[in-house]
Design an enzyme around this catalytic site. Structure first.
Site, PDB file in Angstrom:
ATOM      1  N   TRP A  25      38.239  25.235  79.064  1.00 21.22           N
ATOM      2  CA  TRP A  25      39.259  26.447  78.854  1.00 21.22           C
ATOM      3  C   TRP A  25      38.937  27.561  79.628  1.00 21.22           C
ATOM      4  CZ3 TRP A  25      44.268  26.601  77.540  1.00 21.22           C
ATOM      5  CH2 TRP A  25      44.998  25.490  77.028  1.00 21.22           C
ATOM      6  N   GLU A  59      35.584  21.030  70.737  1.00 21.37           N
ATOM      7  CA  GLU A  59      34.828  19.716  70.843  1.00 21.37           C
ATOM      8  C   GLU A  59      33.281  20.201  71.326  1.00 21.37           C
ATOM      9  OE1 GLU A  59      38.917  19.230  71.303  1.00 21.37           O
ATOM     10  OE2 GLU A  59      37.714  20.592  72.669  1.00 21.37           O
ATOM     11  N   VAL A  80      37.203  31.757  73.466  1.00 19.08           N
ATOM     12  CA  VAL A  80      38.503  31.458  72.495  1.00 19.08           C
ATOM     13  C   VAL A  80      39.123  32.996  72.659  1.00 19.08           C
ATOM     14  CG1 VAL A  80      39.565  30.966  70.331  1.00 19.08           C
ATOM     15  CG2 VAL A  80      37.231  29.690  70.871  1.00 19.08           C
ATOM     16  N   THR A  85      48.519  33.230  66.698  1.00 16.00           N
ATOM     17  CA  THR A  85      48.421  32.311  65.425  1.00 16.00           C
ATOM     18  C   THR A  85      47.124  32.273  64.859  1.00 16.00           C
ATOM     19  OG1 THR A  85      47.896  30.260  66.765  1.00 16.00           O
ATOM     20  CG2 THR A  85      50.385  30.774  66.653  1.00 16.00           C
ATOM     21  N   HIS A  87      45.336  29.827  64.943  1.00 14.20           N
ATOM     22  CA  HIS A  87      44.330  28.831  65.678  1.00 14.20           C
ATOM     23  C   HIS A  87      43.173  29.452  66.120  1.00 14.20           C
ATOM     24  CE1 HIS A  87      43.244  26.835  69.637  1.00 14.20           C
ATOM     25  NE2 HIS A  87      43.532  25.743  68.695  1.00 14.20           N
ATOM     26  N   ARG A 126      32.319  39.719  80.089  1.00 15.48           N
ATOM     27  CA  ARG A 126      30.956  38.899  79.512  1.00 15.48           C
ATOM     28  C   ARG A 126      30.789  37.837  80.180  1.00 15.48           C
ATOM     29  NH1 ARG A 126      34.016  41.854  76.164  1.00 15.48           N
ATOM     30  NH2 ARG A 126      33.080  42.993  74.457  1.00 15.48           N
TER      31      ARG A 126
END
Length: 159
Positions: A25, A59, A80, A85, A87, A126
């Site tokens: 991602w 994962e 992330v 939400t 999540h 970053r």
């Protein structure tokens, strides 16, 4: 690219085998972080750097666990970004606890390079890109080597 509070860490990876496990991602960020971690390891003498890509940050722990028996150390990298939400909270907590569990259960150090950001710009800042303020992939690579050095300096067992 050391920032406020960042220590100067020295490390020796000579003869070490290290796996870099990177989420897919946010590829502009994660691809760069993987490249920078691999560069840090190579620059510090690691003889074998293996890169494994996983779908996402969630994962990372299971793949790190599978690889822990085959490498001296692991570097886990992911991003992330907070959304609307819960999540974000679930993935961040699962990754953090899972990677910690891998390290503690196996005794194999895991360099923690999971960015938990409020927005995409924080991740870009970053990632170790030319315009970035920090280089978290590189830092995670150095940190895991320094952890190996620390473990080497501490006698195993109780006596």
């Amino acid at each position: 690219m050391a920032g406020f509070g960042s220590p100067h860490i020295t490390a020796n990876g000579t003869g070490r085998r290290v796996a870099v496990i990177g989420a897919q991602w946010y590829p502009e960020v994660t691809d760069q972080m993987v490249a920078r971690a691999a560069a840090a390891l190579t620059e510090h003498g690691v003889t074998e750097v293996t890169v494994v890509r996983v779908p996402g940050t969630f994962e990372l722990p299971v793949v790190c666990r599978r690889l822990a028996d085959r490498f001296d150390a692991l570097v886990a990298l992911g991003v992330v970004v907070r959304g609307g939400t819960p999540h974000f909270d679930y993935v961040c907590e699962a990754a953090t606890i899972g990677l910690t569990q891998v390290a503690v259960d196996t005794g194999v150090p895991v360099g923690f390079g999971v960015l938990t950001c409020d927005d995409e710009q924080q991740a870009l800042d970053r990632a170790g890109l030319p315009d970035s303020k920090e280089d978290k992939g590189y830092e995670a690579g150095i940190a895991v080597l320094a952890t190996l050095d620390a473990l080497d300096a501490v006698p195993a067992g109780r006596g």
